[in-house]
Design an enzyme around this catalytic site. Structure first.
Site, PDB file in Angstrom:
ATOM      1  N   ASP A   5      28.288   7.832  39.583  1.00 14.73           N
ATOM      2  CA  ASP A   5      27.815   7.012  40.854  1.00 14.73           C
ATOM      3  C   ASP A   5      28.895   7.806  41.901  1.00 14.73           C
ATOM      4  O   ASP A   5      28.784   7.799  43.065  1.00 14.73           O
ATOM      5  CB  ASP A   5      28.093   5.704  41.676  1.00 14.73           C
ATOM      6  CG  ASP A   5      28.567   4.849  41.597  1.00 14.73           C
ATOM      7  OD1 ASP A   5      30.113   5.399  41.307  1.00 14.73           O
ATOM      8  OD2 ASP A   5      28.780   3.637  42.031  1.00 14.73           O
ATOM      9  N   SER A   6      29.705   8.683  41.392  1.00 19.81           N
ATOM     10  CA  SER A   6      30.774   9.404  42.859  1.00 19.81           C
ATOM     11  C   SER A   6      30.108  10.376  43.356  1.00 19.81           C
ATOM     12  O   SER A   6      30.896  11.007  44.254  1.00 19.81           O
ATOM     13  CB  SER A   6      32.234   9.907  41.769  1.00 19.81           C
ATOM     14  OG  SER A   6      31.615  10.030  40.938  1.00 19.81           O
ATOM     15  N   LYS A  31      27.621   3.120  31.380  1.00 18.22           N
ATOM     16  CA  LYS A  31      28.966   1.975  32.477  1.00 18.22           C
ATOM     17  C   LYS A  31      28.587   1.274  33.748  1.00 18.22           C
ATOM     18  O   LYS A  31      27.170   1.642  34.494  1.00 18.22           O
ATOM     19  CB  LYS A  31      29.691   3.742  33.291  1.00 18.22           C
ATOM     20  CG  LYS A  31      30.856   3.039  33.533  1.00 18.22           C
ATOM     21  CD  LYS A  31      32.384   3.957  34.296  1.00 18.22           C
ATOM     22  CE  LYS A  31      31.971   4.224  35.294  1.00 18.22           C
ATOM     23  NZ  LYS A  31      32.223   3.476  36.253  1.00 18.22           N
ATOM     24  N   GLU A  72      29.859  -1.333  36.749  1.00 18.62           N
ATOM     25  CA  GLU A  72      31.406  -1.226  37.103  1.00 18.62           C
ATOM     26  C   GLU A  72      31.528  -3.307  37.551  1.00 18.62           C
ATOM     27  O   GLU A  72      30.448  -3.827  37.746  1.00 18.62           O
ATOM     28  CB  GLU A  72      31.171  -1.381  38.850  1.00 18.62           C
ATOM     29  CG  GLU A  72      31.718  -0.367  39.132  1.00 18.62           C
ATOM     30  CD  GLU A  72      32.043   0.540  40.317  1.00 18.62           C
ATOM     31  OE1 GLU A  72      32.413  -0.399  41.032  1.00 18.62           O
ATOM     32  OE2 GLU A  72      31.310   1.493  40.267  1.00 18.62           O
ATOM     33  N   GLU A 102      40.550   1.392  36.449  1.00 17.96           N
ATOM     34  CA  GLU A 102      41.357   2.584  37.624  1.00 17.96           C
ATOM     35  C   GLU A 102      42.054   1.343  37.981  1.00 17.96           C
ATOM     36  O   GLU A 102      41.937  -0.103  39.068  1.00 17.96           O
ATOM     37  CB  GLU A 102      39.707   2.813  38.292  1.00 17.96           C
ATOM     38  CG  GLU A 102      39.865   2.972  39.646  1.00 17.96           C
ATOM     39  CD  GLU A 102      38.495   4.162  40.498  1.00 17.96           C
ATOM     40  OE1 GLU A 102      37.320   3.630  39.760  1.00 17.96           O
ATOM     41  OE2 GLU A 102      38.855   4.447  41.012  1.00 17.96           O
TER      42      GLU A 102
HETATM   43  O1  KIV Z   1      32.091   7.213  39.122  1.00 18.25           O
HETATM   44  C1  KIV Z   1      33.346   7.540  38.941  1.00 18.25           C
HETATM   45  O2  KIV Z   1      32.888   8.797  38.787  1.00 18.25           O
HETATM   46  C2  KIV Z   1      33.525   6.540  38.143  1.00 18.25           C
HETATM   47  C3  KIV Z   1      35.048   7.064  37.551  1.00 18.25           C
HETATM   48  C4  KIV Z   1      35.875   7.331  38.884  1.00 18.25           C
HETATM   49  C5  KIV Z   1      35.626   6.277  36.084  1.00 18.25           C
HETATM   50  O3  KIV Z   1      33.432   5.519  37.890  1.00 18.25           O
END
Ligand code: KIV
Length: 268
Positions: free
Chosen positions: A40-41, A109, A111, A178
């Site tokens: 989500d980055s 993934k 959080e 992280e």
């Molecule tokens: O969204 C993302 O890119 C991440 C990574 C930095 C682990 O969660």
């Protein structure tokens, strides 16, 4: 083909990078990276937002589809965006399932925190592989008061270690750690059997992950724990300036870029 099981048995450090589009994912995959994270980055890296909070399920699903179509070998992990999980248990599982069923992700993934232990268990129970994410969780930026280091005192460190154990017990196949102290990440890696993948978490995790824009040098800024291994921004600037100059000077398009057809001269 990298599988969630294969990651656990892999010899040597696991490599993971983000990608948000098909051409980038193809490069990452061809380079032999084990895991492609459709993070989500993308909110900061590609969509012009100043956080990940506005990113939607539709954003992640469409980009996961693009990445999955381009990848042959790497494991494709789709990042569940803010509020797509954690509010309602059944909706969380359905959203995660959609990323596998419709966008062709291999895993999701999330959080993580105390609220995601049961969610992880439910997802794993129905067949959705889950990667947890502990330490700095950027979706909590407003509660944390910034993108700050986590686990920096013994209580906070113990809490992260306990959450790591809880998510392993709930069936997570891996954990991102992280922006936590390297010695805490080393202790967690020692304490659990599933692979840890660090970002700003020192050298002793089972693997490392970074954001692709930082690695290739595309962004204007990158975090202190990252490293630019290329200068793609500089290369783009040079190419775009050359194009502008060529158009302005009349050098582009040249004869080889154009075609002339007989019989169209008199058409007005
Ligand atoms: O969204 C993302 O890119 C991440 C990574 C930095 C682990 O969660």
């Amino acid at each position: 083909m990298t599988t969630t099981r294969g990651l656990r048995d892999r010899e040597g450090p696991i490599t993971m990078l983000t990608a948000y589009d098909a051409p980038t994912a193809a490069v990452v995959d061809e380079a032999g990276i084990d895991v492609v994270l459709v993070g989500d980055s993308m909110g900061n890296a590609t969509m012009g937002y100043d956080s990940t909070l506005p990113v939607t399920m539709a954003d992640v699903a469409s980009r996961t589809g693009a990445v999955a179509r381009a990848v042959d070998d790497a494991l494709v992990v789709a990042d569940m965006p803010f509020l797509s999980f954690g509010v309602d248990e059944a909706e969380s599982v359905r959203n995660a399932g959609e990323l596998l069923k419709e966008a062709d992700a291999d895993a999701v993934k999330i959080e993580s925190g105390p609220h995601t232990v049961e969610t992880t268990r439910r997802m794993v129970d129905v067949g959705i592989p889950v990667m947890g994410h502990l330490g700095l969780t950027p979706q909590h930026v407003n509660r944390l008061g910034g993108y700050t280091r986590q686990g920096t005192d013994s209580d906070a460190a113990a809490e992260i270690l306990e959450l790591a154990r809880d998510h392993e017990a709930a069936g997570a196949f891996s954990l991102v750690l992280e922006h936590v102290p390297a010695n805490l990440a080393a202790n967690i890696t020692e304490a659990i059997d599933i692979p840890t993948i660090g970002i700003g978490a020192g050298p002793d995790c089972d693997g490392q992950v970074l954001v692709i824009n930082d690695v290739i040098g595309l962004g204007e800024w990158s975090p202190p724990f990252s490293e630019q291994f290329g200068d793609v921004r500089g290369e783009m600037e040079r190419a775009v300036s050359k194009y502008r100059d060529a158009v302005e000077s009349g050098a582009f398009p040249a004869e080889e870029h154009s075609h002339v057809e007989e019989g169209v001269d008199d058409v007005y």
